[in-house]
Scaffold this motif. Structure first.
Motif, PDB file in Angstrom:
ATOM      1  N   LEU A  84       0.846  -1.193   0.000  1.00  0.00           N
ATOM      2  CA  LEU A  84       0.000   0.000   0.000  1.00  0.00           C
ATOM      3  C   LEU A  84       0.881   1.241   0.000  1.00  0.00           C
ATOM      4  CD1 LEU A  84      -2.234  -1.638   2.578  1.00  0.00           C
ATOM      5  CD2 LEU A  84      -3.182  -0.653   0.504  1.00  0.00           C
ATOM      6  N   PRO A  85       0.371   2.342  -0.574  1.00  0.00           N
ATOM      7  CA  PRO A  85       1.168   3.567  -0.543  1.00  0.00           C
ATOM      8  C   PRO A  85       1.355   4.034   0.900  1.00  0.00           C
ATOM      9  CG  PRO A  85      -1.046   4.004  -1.358  1.00  0.00           C
ATOM     10  CD  PRO A  85      -0.924   2.528  -1.228  1.00  0.00           C
ATOM     11  N   GLU A  86       2.410   4.802   1.107  1.00  0.00           N
ATOM     12  CA  GLU A  86       2.666   5.325   2.448  1.00  0.00           C
ATOM     13  C   GLU A  86       1.448   6.116   2.921  1.00  0.00           C
ATOM     14  OE1 GLU A  86       5.467   5.182   4.484  1.00  0.00           O
ATOM     15  OE2 GLU A  86       6.165   3.612   3.113  1.00  0.00           O
ATOM     16  N   GLY A  87       0.948   5.798   4.061  1.00  0.00           N
ATOM     17  CA  GLY A  87      -0.148   6.579   4.625  1.00  0.00           C
ATOM     18  C   GLY A  87       0.310   7.109   5.966  1.00  0.00           C
ATOM     19  N   ARG A  88      -0.632   7.681   6.700  1.00  0.00           N
ATOM     20  CA  ARG A  88      -0.272   8.081   8.056  1.00  0.00           C
ATOM     21  C   ARG A  88       0.046   6.796   8.808  1.00  0.00           C
ATOM     22  NH1 ARG A  88      -4.983  10.827  11.140  1.00  0.00           N
ATOM     23  NH2 ARG A  88      -5.310   8.954  12.341  1.00  0.00           N
ATOM     24  N   ALA A  89       1.193   6.736   9.448  1.00  0.00           N
ATOM     25  CA  ALA A  89       1.529   5.523  10.191  1.00  0.00           C
ATOM     26  C   ALA A  89       1.627   5.891  11.669  1.00  0.00           C
ATOM     27  CB  ALA A  89       2.840   4.949   9.688  1.00  0.00           C
TER      28      ALA A  89
END
Lengths: 331, 263
Positions: B232-237
């Motif tokens: 998945l694309p980088e999201g808020r982690a």
């Protein structure tokens, strides 16, 4: 590009257009294929009212009225749309990956023998083919898929993936009455709403929410102790309700309740999109889960990767220590 | 009643670290535990209950290679009278519409009163096979059913909608329903029970079988192609709080006070 480039199926229930329709129109805009036509399928006398309430400023509204369409019957929607699509040949027909869309879209695709991608989180149009991204394996990976070239292709989009756009001037509405078979083999009977229970999780300031990771009803005491120490309300994800560990009124999710508490503690919740869509508006989201790759960590502000049966009692203890042995007013 | 249930054997990825296999279109299956798709367990239970109540028969169908047979054994152990595995190496990577076409071919010669499927599969999540199968069999379909009652030649189904709403519909039999989780409590099946079911035959339906319109399967199967699986694309982690449980919990308590305004 013809006036029927992209069609958006307007979803409605009990006389009101559902918000997800605005997201479907936004998905149509993301394709940049020209005019967007909203398609309203409604019971007799409903079309004009529903057409005026379509969000997202479509260029045109096509409305079909028929008694079989009053309850948004998947079989009737697929039949009525099938004929209209055959006549006017839109490039793309879009709908929501909702309880309604999950029924009419595959039926319409099968009727037309047309390509369909469901549950898309992103759409693209390249070389006359529709491409889409969709989450797979419980949201741990995404698949890049492409539909075959066809006169009309179909897609349903995941709720929460496209930002709904506002409403403006009402477009022209064209109303007609489709011919439908006398019997569709399926009849709408009634709407049923879950009875209100003693707990209203939508009003809670702080929610301690448990998921499948809690393992058993008896283990809920671990979460209850934390909720009590924090003065929080207990909520849960779907598997907990399916297993009858907590009643439905506690369920956070698309089929349950949408919540927006100040603080949301997700314990043993992996983070299915139906859950995330209903709690992502919380002010502070904290997740405790054994699996560092659980999708819940993508939306949480803070996380602890670990065994909730070790972490939660430790947190309860730490909370009690900070409160110095008691929370005023909660008993 | 003559009942048919369709089940899928899927990897349990709940706590697995998934790796994309060579070719980029599938996951590395080695080392992953496999099991019956969760929604299908509820569909199977519902089918067995209906079979028992009507003194009817139940046939279980599964699309997949031999290593998927354990889910069919489970169907036999729970109460299916017959199990049919539908497969041909040419079906590898078939999209959902193609899968429905093959399953339709496997049942078309022997019509059933009620076809049951899980609402979706936990691996690809298309939620398409059931309703597409219904269309190909030309029977009415209702999805996301969380209560089912058959009276005479009509099934009364409650469908789960959004925000706590349910829709009650009637479908004329023969019909297909897709089952939502929570409709029942799937019975416990012991490993011994599944092992005992090993003695029972599993029929094979392959592409050489009767009733299969190869052109239709090929056409429907190629409507959707998976080009790549990717992270998945980088999201808020989340900011992860490490350390021993006591240590992490103490930091979290401080955050709940400072950022959450509780305590």
């Amino acid at each position: 590009m013809s006036a029927c480039a992209v069609w958006c199926v307007v979803e409605h229930r009990q006389g009101a257009v559902r918000d997800v329709t605005g997201e479907v129109v936004a998905a149509a805009r993301s394709l940049d294929l020209g005019p967007v036509t909203a398609v309203v399928l409604a019971g007799p006398g409903e079309a004009h009212g529903l057409s005026r309430a379509v969000p997202g400023n479509p260029e045109a509204v096509l409305a079909l009225e028929h008694p079989s369409l009053a309850g948004f019957n998947g079989a009737a929607v697929a039949q009525a749309l099938g004929r209209l699509v055959g006549e006017r040949q839109p490039r793309v027909v879009l709908g929501a990956h909702s309880a309604a869309g999950m029924e009419w879209a595959p039926a319409l695709a099968a009727e037309l023998r047309a390509p369909l991608v469901t549950d898309a989180t992103s759409l693209s149009w390249e070389g006359n083919r529709l491409g889409a991204l969709r989450a797979v394996y419980g949201g741990k990976l995404q698949a890049r898929v492409r539909l075959a070239e066809a006169p009309t292709v179909l897609a349903t989009v995941r709720p929460g993936s496209f930002e709904a756009v506002g409403s403006g001037a009402a477009p022209a509405v064209e109303v007609s009455s489709p011919e439908l078979p006398a019997t569709l083999g399926k009849r709408f009977v009634a709407w049923i709403q879950e009875a209100a229970g003693a707990v209203d999780i939508t009003q809670a300031d702080v929610l301690v929410s448990v998921g499948r990771g809690i393992g058993d009803a008896e283990n809920l005491d671990v979460a209850r102790a934390l909720a009590q120490a924090l003065g929080a309300t207990l909520s849960c994800s779907r598997p907990v309700v399916d297993s009858h560990w907590l009643p439905k009124e506690h369920q956070v999710g698309i089929s349950g309740k949408t919540v927006k508490p100040r603080v949301y503690l997700a314990l043993g919740i992996s983070g299915a999109f139906q859950h995330i869509a209903a709690m992502k508006g919380a002010g502070l989201i904290v997740a405790v889960n054994k699996d560092p790759k659980a999708p819940i960590f993508r939306i949480a502000h803070y996380g602890i990767v670990g065994d909730l049966f070790k972490v939660v009692p430790a947190l309860t203890k730490a909370v009690k220590e900070r409160l110095g042995g008691g929370r005023p007013g909660t008993g | 009643m003559k009942l048919a249930v369709f089940v899928k054997h899927v990897p349990d990825t709940a706590e697995a670290d998934l790796q994309v296999a060579a070719g980029g279109r599938s996951i590395k299956a080695a080392g992953l535990p496999f099991q019956m798709n969760e929604w299908d367990r509820f569909a199977l239970e519902e089918a067995v209950k209906l079979k028992e109540a009507s003194a009817g028969t139940l046939t279980a169908f599964l699309l997949g290679p031999e290593e998927c047979e354990e889910s069919l054994r489970r169907c036999l152990a729970v109460g299916a009278d017959r199990a049919v595995r539908v497969w041909d190496p040419g079906l590898e990577g078939q999209g959902p519409a193609g899968a429905a076409a093959v399953l339709a071919a496997a049942v078309v010669g022997t019509p059933y009163d009620l076809y049951l499927c899980g609402a979706q599969a936990s691996d690809d999540g298309y939620a398409m096979v059931g309703p597409t199968l219904a269309a190909l069999l030309a029977v009415p379909c209702t999805t996301l059913v969380n209560r089912l009652e058959v009276t005479g030649s009509v099934a009364v189904c409650d469908r789960e909608l959004e925000a706590g709403w349910t829709e009650r519909v009637e479908v004329d039999l023969p019909a297909l329903v897709t089952v939502q989780t929570g409709i029942n409590e799937p019975r416990y099946v012991s490993v011994l029970g599944i092992r005992k079911a090993r003695g029972k035959p599993v029929d094979l339906f392959d592409l050489a079988g009767p009733g299969l319109d190869r052109d239709q399967v090929g056409r429907l199967g190629s409507l959707l192609t998976v080009e790549a699986l990717e992270p998945l694309p980088e999201g808020r982690a989340a900011e992860l709080l490490g350390g021993a449980p006591d240590e992490a919990a103490a930091r979290l308590a401080a955050i709940l006070r400072e950022k959450g305004g509780v305590l």
